[in-house]
Design a protein around this motif. Structure first.
Motif, PDB file in Angstrom:
ATOM      1  N   TRP A   1       0.817  -1.221   0.000  1.00  0.00           N
ATOM      2  CA  TRP A   1       0.000   0.000   0.000  1.00  0.00           C
ATOM      3  C   TRP A   1       0.847   1.266   0.000  1.00  0.00           C
ATOM      4  O   TRP A   1       0.434   2.291  -0.554  1.00  0.00           O
ATOM      5  N   VAL A   2       2.035   1.200   0.577  1.00  0.00           N
ATOM      6  CA  VAL A   2       2.918   2.377   0.572  1.00  0.00           C
ATOM      7  C   VAL A   2       3.313   2.748  -0.854  1.00  0.00           C
ATOM      8  O   VAL A   2       3.474   3.932  -1.169  1.00  0.00           O
ATOM      9  N   GLU A   3       3.434   1.746  -1.720  1.00  0.00           N
ATOM     10  CA  GLU A   3       3.783   2.048  -3.105  1.00  0.00           C
ATOM     11  C   GLU A   3       2.638   2.779  -3.809  1.00  0.00           C
ATOM     12  O   GLU A   3       2.881   3.635  -4.662  1.00  0.00           O
ATOM     13  N   TYR A   4       1.391   2.467  -3.453  1.00  0.00           N
ATOM     14  CA  TYR A   4       0.254   3.221  -3.997  1.00  0.00           C
ATOM     15  C   TYR A   4       0.340   4.674  -3.554  1.00  0.00           C
ATOM     16  O   TYR A   4       0.087   5.603  -4.335  1.00  0.00           O
ATOM     17  N   ARG A   5       0.680   4.892  -2.288  1.00  0.00           N
ATOM     18  CA  ARG A   5       0.819   6.255  -1.786  1.00  0.00           C
ATOM     19  C   ARG A   5       1.897   7.010  -2.552  1.00  0.00           C
ATOM     20  O   ARG A   5       1.673   8.142  -3.016  1.00  0.00           O
TER      21      ARG A   5
ATOM     22  N   ASP B   1      -4.979   6.463  -6.202  1.00  0.00           N
ATOM     23  CA  ASP B   1      -3.926   5.752  -5.471  1.00  0.00           C
ATOM     24  C   ASP B   1      -3.943   6.111  -3.991  1.00  0.00           C
ATOM     25  O   ASP B   1      -3.769   5.241  -3.126  1.00  0.00           O
ATOM     26  N   LEU B   2      -4.143   7.379  -3.678  1.00  0.00           N
ATOM     27  CA  LEU B   2      -4.151   7.794  -2.271  1.00  0.00           C
ATOM     28  C   LEU B   2      -5.366   7.226  -1.545  1.00  0.00           C
ATOM     29  O   LEU B   2      -5.282   6.873  -0.355  1.00  0.00           O
ATOM     30  N   GLU B   3      -6.477   7.102  -2.231  1.00  0.00           N
ATOM     31  CA  GLU B   3      -7.663   6.484  -1.635  1.00  0.00           C
ATOM     32  C   GLU B   3      -7.391   5.008  -1.301  1.00  0.00           C
ATOM     33  O   GLU B   3      -7.799   4.513  -0.239  1.00  0.00           O
ATOM     34  N   ILE B   4      -6.717   4.321  -2.222  1.00  0.00           N
ATOM     35  CA  ILE B   4      -6.375   2.913  -1.969  1.00  0.00           C
ATOM     36  C   ILE B   4      -5.491   2.809  -0.735  1.00  0.00           C
ATOM     37  O   ILE B   4      -5.698   1.951   0.135  1.00  0.00           O
ATOM     38  N   TYR B   5      -4.504   3.681  -0.647  1.00  0.00           N
ATOM     39  CA  TYR B   5      -3.593   3.666   0.501  1.00  0.00           C
ATOM     40  C   TYR B   5      -4.353   3.873   1.809  1.00  0.00           C
ATOM     41  O   TYR B   5      -4.212   3.087   2.762  1.00  0.00           O
ATOM     42  N   LEU B   6      -5.170   4.897   1.871  1.00  0.00           N
ATOM     43  CA  LEU B   6      -5.874   5.212   3.113  1.00  0.00           C
ATOM     44  C   LEU B   6      -6.913   4.160   3.478  1.00  0.00           C
ATOM     45  O   LEU B   6      -7.164   3.902   4.655  1.00  0.00           O
ATOM     46  N   SER B   7      -7.500   3.523   2.473  1.00  0.00           N
ATOM     47  CA  SER B   7      -8.545   2.537   2.751  1.00  0.00           C
ATOM     48  C   SER B   7      -7.965   1.222   3.284  1.00  0.00           C
ATOM     49  O   SER B   7      -8.679   0.451   3.925  1.00  0.00           O
ATOM     50  N   HIS B   8      -6.693   0.969   3.036  1.00  0.00           N
ATOM     51  CA  HIS B   8      -6.092  -0.295   3.460  1.00  0.00           C
ATOM     52  C   HIS B   8      -5.153  -0.171   4.653  1.00  0.00           C
ATOM     53  O   HIS B   8      -4.859  -1.172   5.318  1.00  0.00           O
ATOM     54  N   MET B   9      -4.676   1.019   4.909  1.00  0.00           N
ATOM     55  CA  MET B   9      -3.762   1.220   6.037  1.00  0.00           C
ATOM     56  C   MET B   9      -4.559   1.669   7.264  1.00  0.00           C
ATOM     57  O   MET B   9      -5.368   2.593   7.183  1.00  0.00           O
ATOM     58  N   GLN B  10      -4.322   1.010   8.366  1.00  0.00           N
ATOM     59  CA  GLN B  10      -5.034   1.362   9.592  1.00  0.00           C
ATOM     60  C   GLN B  10      -4.219   2.381  10.387  1.00  0.00           C
ATOM     61  O   GLN B  10      -3.161   2.067  10.919  1.00  0.00           O
TER      62      GLN B  10
ATOM     63  N   PRO C   1      -2.207   5.052   9.636  1.00  0.00           N
ATOM     64  CA  PRO C   1      -0.780   5.254   9.350  1.00  0.00           C
ATOM     65  C   PRO C   1      -0.310   6.587   9.935  1.00  0.00           C
ATOM     66  O   PRO C   1      -1.111   7.509  10.132  1.00  0.00           O
ATOM     67  N   PRO C   2       0.977   6.730  10.234  1.00  0.00           N
ATOM     68  CA  PRO C   2       1.470   7.961  10.838  1.00  0.00           C
ATOM     69  C   PRO C   2       1.289   9.192   9.959  1.00  0.00           C
ATOM     70  O   PRO C   2       1.242  10.317  10.475  1.00  0.00           O
ATOM     71  N   ASP C   3       1.175   8.987   8.655  1.00  0.00           N
ATOM     72  CA  ASP C   3       1.007  10.130   7.748  1.00  0.00           C
ATOM     73  C   ASP C   3      -0.447  10.297   7.308  1.00  0.00           C
ATOM     74  O   ASP C   3      -0.724  10.921   6.280  1.00  0.00           O
ATOM     75  N   HIS C   4      -1.373   9.763   8.097  1.00  0.00           N
ATOM     76  CA  HIS C   4      -2.790   9.789   7.707  1.00  0.00           C
ATOM     77  C   HIS C   4      -3.277  11.212   7.438  1.00  0.00           C
ATOM     78  O   HIS C   4      -3.944  11.487   6.427  1.00  0.00           O
ATOM     79  N   GLN C   5      -2.949  12.135   8.316  1.00  0.00           N
ATOM     80  CA  GLN C   5      -3.433  13.505   8.158  1.00  0.00           C
ATOM     81  C   GLN C   5      -2.849  14.160   6.913  1.00  0.00           C
ATOM     82  O   GLN C   5      -3.570  14.810   6.148  1.00  0.00           O
ATOM     83  N   VAL C   6      -1.559  13.974   6.699  1.00  0.00           N
ATOM     84  CA  VAL C   6      -0.900  14.585   5.535  1.00  0.00           C
ATOM     85  C   VAL C   6      -1.494  14.050   4.239  1.00  0.00           C
ATOM     86  O   VAL C   6      -1.819  14.820   3.324  1.00  0.00           O
ATOM     87  N   VAL C   7      -1.656  12.737   4.157  1.00  0.00           N
ATOM     88  CA  VAL C   7      -2.190  12.131   2.934  1.00  0.00           C
ATOM     89  C   VAL C   7      -3.660  12.516   2.745  1.00  0.00           C
ATOM     90  O   VAL C   7      -4.098  12.810   1.623  1.00  0.00           O
ATOM     91  N   SER C   8      -4.417  12.554   3.829  1.00  0.00           N
ATOM     92  CA  SER C   8      -5.829  12.936   3.739  1.00  0.00           C
ATOM     93  C   SER C   8      -5.980  14.366   3.231  1.00  0.00           C
ATOM     94  O   SER C   8      -6.850  14.653   2.397  1.00  0.00           O
ATOM     95  N   GLU C   9      -5.152  15.245   3.730  1.00  0.00           N
ATOM     96  CA  GLU C   9      -5.206  16.647   3.281  1.00  0.00           C
ATOM     97  C   GLU C   9      -4.830  16.765   1.806  1.00  0.00           C
ATOM     98  O   GLU C   9      -5.445  17.535   1.064  1.00  0.00           O
TER      99      GLU C   9
END
Length: 282
Positions: free
Chosen positions: A231-235, A253-262, A264-272
């Motif tokens: 999943w990190v590679e999708y991110r 790709d970012l949606e795939i990452y967030l939907s599969h990672m529980q 993650p430490p970068d959740h806020q950054v990726v979500s934004e």
């Protein structure tokens, strides 16, 4: 009825090679990595070039040569007669990761040199494996009287003391008497999938440092084919797509990452970043 004669894309060809761990052609898979950089590359021709090297090597040995004699002949042929070795002057040149370029320049990085050495060694029926040693790929050969670990960058066989010294930067720093991982655990065999993954991650690091997003995306495509749950590679591919202005692909790709990672430490950054992409596409 019309037959489909469509030529597979380099990524489709790669996917067909790495589909099964039971039938994973290491050298052919490694050669195919260069097709993104060299679209006209003939993988079968490169395989043929390696076969010719093996044929030259075999002519130097009697049919009943013992394993140690084969190993010595291989190292003489590979590191001395053909002068394969490490590219100390331009270590981070992407060509160091491409087998076709290695065959021309005779210069590469440990893992590419190691893959070629392993192919020749296997052709001599030596019991060899790649070793995913931290920071430096190695090869090992099992002989009747013991195991030899070789640095494919230099051609030198390494003692346990030398290997332990190379491990020092990777050992956890602690003031206590913590249990120290036995060196043998660092010398376990690497699977062909592990080796190709490491080759691609080397290229990923180079393209990221050079901010070469298009080449990075091509590497990420292959990593995701190798490991569909990476999943990190999708991110990372999504972030590269975003820099390229491909907002829809980036968001996917970012949606795939967030939907599969529980969590993650970068959740806020990726979500934004994902929200920005959605807003810009609206």
């Amino acid at each position: 009825m019309q037959l489909s004669l469509a030529i597979p894309t380099p990524l489709q060809y790669f996917a067909s090679l790495v589909e099964s761990d039971d039938h994973f052609p290491l050298l052919e898979s490694a050669i195919s990595l260069a097709q993104d950089e060299y679209p006209d590359l003939d993988v079968q021709q490169v395989l043929g070039d390696v076969d010719q090297l093996l044929a030259r090597l075999k002519r130097r040995l009697p049919v009943d040569a013992p394993a140690l004699q084969k190993l010595r002949a291989l190292n003489q042929f590979f590191f001395h007669d053909l002068s394969f070795g490490g590219n100390v002057n331009n270590y981070y040149d992407p060509d160091n990761s491409y087998v076709n370029a290695l065959l021309k320049t005779r210069r590469g990085i440990p893992i590419t040199l190691g893959v070629l050495w392993l192919e020749l060694a296997s052709g001599l029926d030596l019991n060899v494996r790649g070793v995913a040693f931290p920071g430096h790929f190695m090869v090992k050969v099992n002989l009747p009287k013991g195991q030899v670990v070789i640095d494919p960058f230099t051609g030198q066989s390494l003692s346990r003391e030398e290997l332990a010294e190379m491990l020092e930067p990777f050992r956890p720093k602690s003031g206590g008497n913590d249990f120290e991982t036995p060196i043998g655990l660092y010398l376990q065999s690497a699977s062909p999938r592990d080796i190709i993954t490491r080759m691609l991650r080397n290229l990923k690091e180079i393209h990221t440092n050079q901010q070469d997003w298009q080449r990075l995306i091509a590497v990420e495509d292959r990593l995701i084919v190798l490991h569909s749950d990476a999943w990190v590679e999708y991110r990372d591919r999504g972030m590269a797509w975003a820099v390229q202005g491909q907002n829809a692909l980036a968001a996917s790709d970012l949606e795939i990452y967030l939907s599969h990672m529980q969590d993650p430490p970068d959740h806020q950054v990726v979500s934004e970043r994902l929200l920005e992409l959605r807003q810009s596409s609206a």
